[in-house]
Write an enzyme that holds these catalytic residues in place. Structure first.
Site, PDB file in Angstrom:
ATOM      1  CD  GLU A 299       2.726  -2.730   6.978  1.00 24.72           C
ATOM      2  OE1 GLU A 299       3.662  -2.569   6.271  1.00 24.72           O
ATOM      3  OE2 GLU A 299       1.369  -2.481   6.260  1.00 24.72           O
ATOM      4  CG  ASP A 373      -0.658   0.147   1.542  1.00 25.25           C
ATOM      5  OD1 ASP A 373       0.142   1.043   1.088  1.00 25.25           O
ATOM      6  OD2 ASP A 373      -0.534  -0.768   1.746  1.00 25.25           O
ATOM      7  CD  GLU A 401       1.960  -2.797  -1.993  1.00 21.19           C
ATOM      8  OE1 GLU A 401       2.610  -2.055  -1.872  1.00 21.19           O
ATOM      9  OE2 GLU A 401       1.664  -3.665  -1.144  1.00 21.19           O
TER      10      GLU A 401
HETATM   11  C1  BDP Z   1       2.449  -1.618   1.885  1.00 25.28           C
HETATM   12  C2  BDP Z   1       3.318  -2.710   1.579  1.00 25.28           C
HETATM   13  C3  BDP Z   1       4.251  -3.097   2.350  1.00 25.28           C
HETATM   14  C4  BDP Z   1       5.156  -2.061   2.820  1.00 25.28           C
HETATM   15  C5  BDP Z   1       4.269  -1.092   3.505  1.00 25.28           C
HETATM   16  C6  BDP Z   1       4.864   0.349   3.704  1.00 25.28           C
HETATM   17  O1  BDP Z   1       2.533  -3.693   1.177  1.00 25.28           O
HETATM   18  O2  BDP Z   1       5.018  -4.256   1.789  1.00 25.28           O
HETATM   19  O3  BDP Z   1       6.177  -2.411   3.692  1.00 25.28           O
HETATM   20  O4  BDP Z   1       3.115  -0.885   2.636  1.00 25.28           O
HETATM   21  O5  BDP Z   1       4.730   1.338   3.226  1.00 25.28           O
HETATM   22  O6  BDP Z   1       1.800  -0.936   0.825  1.00 25.28           O
HETATM   23  O7  BDP Z   1       5.821   0.414   5.030  1.00 25.28           O
END
Ligand code: BDP
Length: 712
Positions: A299, A373, A401
């Site tokens: 990401e 996720d 989340e």
């Molecule tokens: C996702 C989230 C994000 C996190 C990412 C992570 O949306 O904010 O940075 O995972 O785990 O669930 O790195």
């Protein structure tokens, strides 16, 4: 004082008492005077003194906790005196003949025994931490009003690193945080030590958590600047007497951003030296520093691949800087690249499996429970069982989340239990995830479980009062991944709500059914990742425009005129092929795939009859509606407890349940209306019709929904 004034003053103090006593701040460590006089008198007879052998900071914490716990439970102050009956606690080795060699030999690092001997309750730890955990266990038993006359307890933690991951930024915002701001006041550290830090450490120690990563995985290099390290050291000093180590997240590009180097290439000797010097500096300030947690090449985060190096090369470089001091690297497998077109489900496995055997001894690979996720329900990640030569540790999300965030009651212990008990068949039947996490399946000594924290500055720590149950459950399962969710719910309820047994049972029932309810009203039958974009608050099955296809909902549900769901069999992405074949077998066939995972693995025709004889469409509708009925029942159950629960906590949960019910209906109506465009089938006539048309739901927007991650 006249009567009116007296009454007013009394009312004032009473209301103050309620406020103070029942704002939820004390979590499960309430230590209120035991109302049952029989139990109380018994305890008073059994415990007339407290003796803690030794005076180190950890043992002092144990003594303080016993003293305050007993003062609360019994309403009298007890400390060392010459009475016959009492508690003796200490490290087994220092207790002489009180602890028999047979008992000592059963103890492992951080473990403890509790037993009765010569009118005494003996708490003997393998080490100081074990002693502290044993004392908390004894207090827990008292909070549950247990019989203390026939104790014979042996506990050794099954997992070595039990750590909270705070996704807290240095500016005190919390990514995916729904309970206020970060409790770490970086600006005022190291000089102002908020008493809350100590209460945080106590709460963690009471459930066996022994580590805290205090900074966000989307890391800021600034935390390695000297002044920030001094701030972190101040936190470490508060945590140490409670057996908690501090860890920091390491931004891979720190040598550039902080060190002024031109590169962060892990094979460059200058970069290696930068990290070695940094590690030395950290350990000079924090001698028991735990190590680094790293999110790299995921990401948009920097990482070794920016220099053509592998995750192993990146992780090992950091691990070698920490090794001389005993530190570890927890390297996250949550990666999916911009370039790889493969099903996102498959990417972590594709990148990490080939690296098995290439990591240094002090590297642990941290894997999210599912392949995508933190969805309300996910199949387990295929990486569990796929890297026999590498310690693979579990990452659960405690903050909600994708599960209603700060306002939904969802007892996560059920979900954790489901994951931990899943059989991966990696080494034949019985290869459960729990056995991978505790190291027994592949014989690993380094083991760990991480939980993304749900803690913030809200007075009750977690925003939703029942969020405390998730923090509690995480700690208990990290200690023992084989514990049953129902036992954890019971323990937490007994400690948090000292009400009648019947009322406690009602609360346990609510917790037990809540996860299934949430799955039903959000993502039944294996739907996933259909939340609104970015903030993930509320439904968004229509999301189709995002910078990446795999951030959209349509990528995951694949609704079309034929059917619904993601084909991950050989006719589709073949993600199922990443699992052991015996695991695959259960899911590969639409006819036999468990319904709760159906749409994770199959694109199913709308009119296909499922095992219960009803079509996919009808099942989908009925599950969504069932979710609402389940929330309505929870509300009713909670309402029935009004006379037993203090008004402040009652109201707070009631208001959240009201929001949950409203939002569950929103989820149902938005999703059913959206999918109906494709199924072109009617909502069964006996179900009430959605309140609005699709356009209405699509237009709703929440620009200030909390916890959002900034886009890079
Ligand atoms: C996702 C989230 C994000 C996190 C990412 C992570 O949306 O904010 O940075 O995972 O785990 O669930 O790195």
């Amino acid at each position: 004082m006249n009567i009116k004034l007296f009454a007013l003053t009394l009312a004032f103090f009473c209301s103050f008492y309620w406020l103070k006593a029942d704002d939820g701040y004390r979590l499960w460590l309430r230590y209120d005077k035991i109302a049952d006089a029989g139990v109380r008198e018994n305890y008073k007879k059994q415990i007339q003194f407290i003796q803690v052998i030794g005076d180190s900071p950890i043992l002092q914490s144990a003594r303080k906790e016993l003293e305050s716990g007993l003062a609360g439970f019994l309403g009298i102050n007890i400390s060392e005196n010459s009475a016959e009956n009492g508690i003796v606690a200490g490290v087994a080795e220092s207790m002489g003949a009180l602890v028999l060699p047979e008992k000592k030999s059963e103890l492992r690092s951080e473990g403890y025994v509790i037993f009765n001997k010569n009118n005494k309750i003996v708490v003997a730890g393998f080490d100081e931490k074990g002693t502290l955990y044993g004392c908390f266990h004894l207090l827990r038993l008292m909070g549950q009003h247990a019989d203390l006359s026939r104790l014979d307890i042996l506990e050794n933690p099954k997992v070595q690193i039990r750590v909270l991951n705070h996704w807290d930024n240095l500016d005190r915002t919390v990514e995916r945080g729904y309970a206020g701001f970060s409790i770490w006041n970086w600006h005022q550290l190291p000089h102002y030590i908020d008493p809350r830090y100590t209460d945080y450490a106590r709460a963690n120690a009471s459930i066996g958590i022994n580590g805290a990563v205090v900074t966000n995985v989307n890391a800021n290099a600034l935390v390695f600047r000297r002044d920030y390290l001094e701030k972190a050291a101040a936190l470490a000093d508060v945590f140490r007497p409670y057996g908690i180590k501090i860890y920091l997240t390491a931004r891979f590009s720190s040598p550039i951003e902080l060190g002024g180097l031109k590169t962060a290439d892990p094979l460059d000797p200058i970069v290696q030296r930068w990290w070695q010097k940094k590690a030395k500096e950290i350990y000079s300030l924090i001698p028991n520093f735990g190590g680094f947690l790293v999110k790299a090449n995921s990401e948009g985060q920097p990482g070794p691949q920016d220099y053509g190096r592998s995750h192993a090369e990146g992780a090992n470089m950091l691990a070698r800087a920490l090794a001389p001091y005993g530190g570890v690297v927890m390297w996250r497998a949550f990666v999916y690249s911009h370039e790889t077109p493969a099903d996102r489900f498959k990417q972590a496995f594709m990148e990490f499996k080939p690296l098995d055997g290439q990591f240094d001894d002090n590297v642990l690979i941290q894997v999210k429970n599912g392949p995508i996720d933190f969805q309300p329900r996910e199949p387990v990640s295929p990486l569990f069982g796929a890297m026999p030569q590498t310690p693979v540790i579990m990452e659960f999300q405690i903050t909600k989340e994708y599960l209603g965030q700060g306002t939904h009651l969802v007892g996560l212990a059920s979900m954790y239990e489901e994951v931990l008990r899943t059989d991966t068949y990696a080494k034949g039947p019985g290869s459960t995830v729990a056995k991978i996490v505790d190291g027994s399946l592949f014989n690993h000594k380094k083991t760990g479980m991480a939980g993304v924290a749900n803690i913030g500055t809200d007075r009750n720590w977690t925003g939703h009062l029942f969020g405390q149950a998730d923090w509690y459950a995480f700690g208990r399962l990290a200690w023992d991944p084989y514990m049953a969710a129902s036992d954890i719910f019971k323990e937490w309820t007994q400690l948090t709500f000292p009400v009648s047994e019947k009322a406690q049972q009602t609360i346990v029932d609510m917790l037990k059914n809540s996860h299934e309810a949430c799955v039903n009203y959000m993502t039944p039958l294996g739907l996933h990742h259909i939340m609104a974009a970015d903030h993930h608050y509320g439904p968004g099955p229509w999301v189709d425009q995002m910078p990446r296809a795999d951030w959209t909902s349509v990528y995951y549900h694949k609704a079309d005129s034929l059917g619904l769901g993601f084909d991950r069999t050989t006719t589709g992405s073949d993600a199922l092929g990443q699992y052991a074949s015996a695991f695959c077998k259960q899911y590969v066939n639409q006819e036999t795939c468990p319904p709760e995972f159906l749409l994770w693995f199959h694109h199913v025709p709308w009119s296909k009859q499922l095992a219960n004889g009803k079509t996919l469409w009808e099942n989908l509708c009925r599950d969504y509606y069932k979710g609402i009925a389940q929330v309505a029942l929870m509300k009713k159950q909670w309402q029935s407890l009004e006379s037993e629960i203090d008004p402040e906590r009652f109201q707070s949960v009631w208001m959240h349940l009201t929001i949950q019910e409203k939002e569950a209906i929103w989820w149902r109506d938005a999703c059913v209306t959206y999918f109906q465009q494709f199924s072109k089938m009617a909502i069964p006539a006996d179900l009430e019709q959605p309140l609005h048309d699709l356009e209405y739901y699509e237009k709703l927007n929440y620009p200030y929904a909390p916890g959002i991650r900034p886009r890079w």
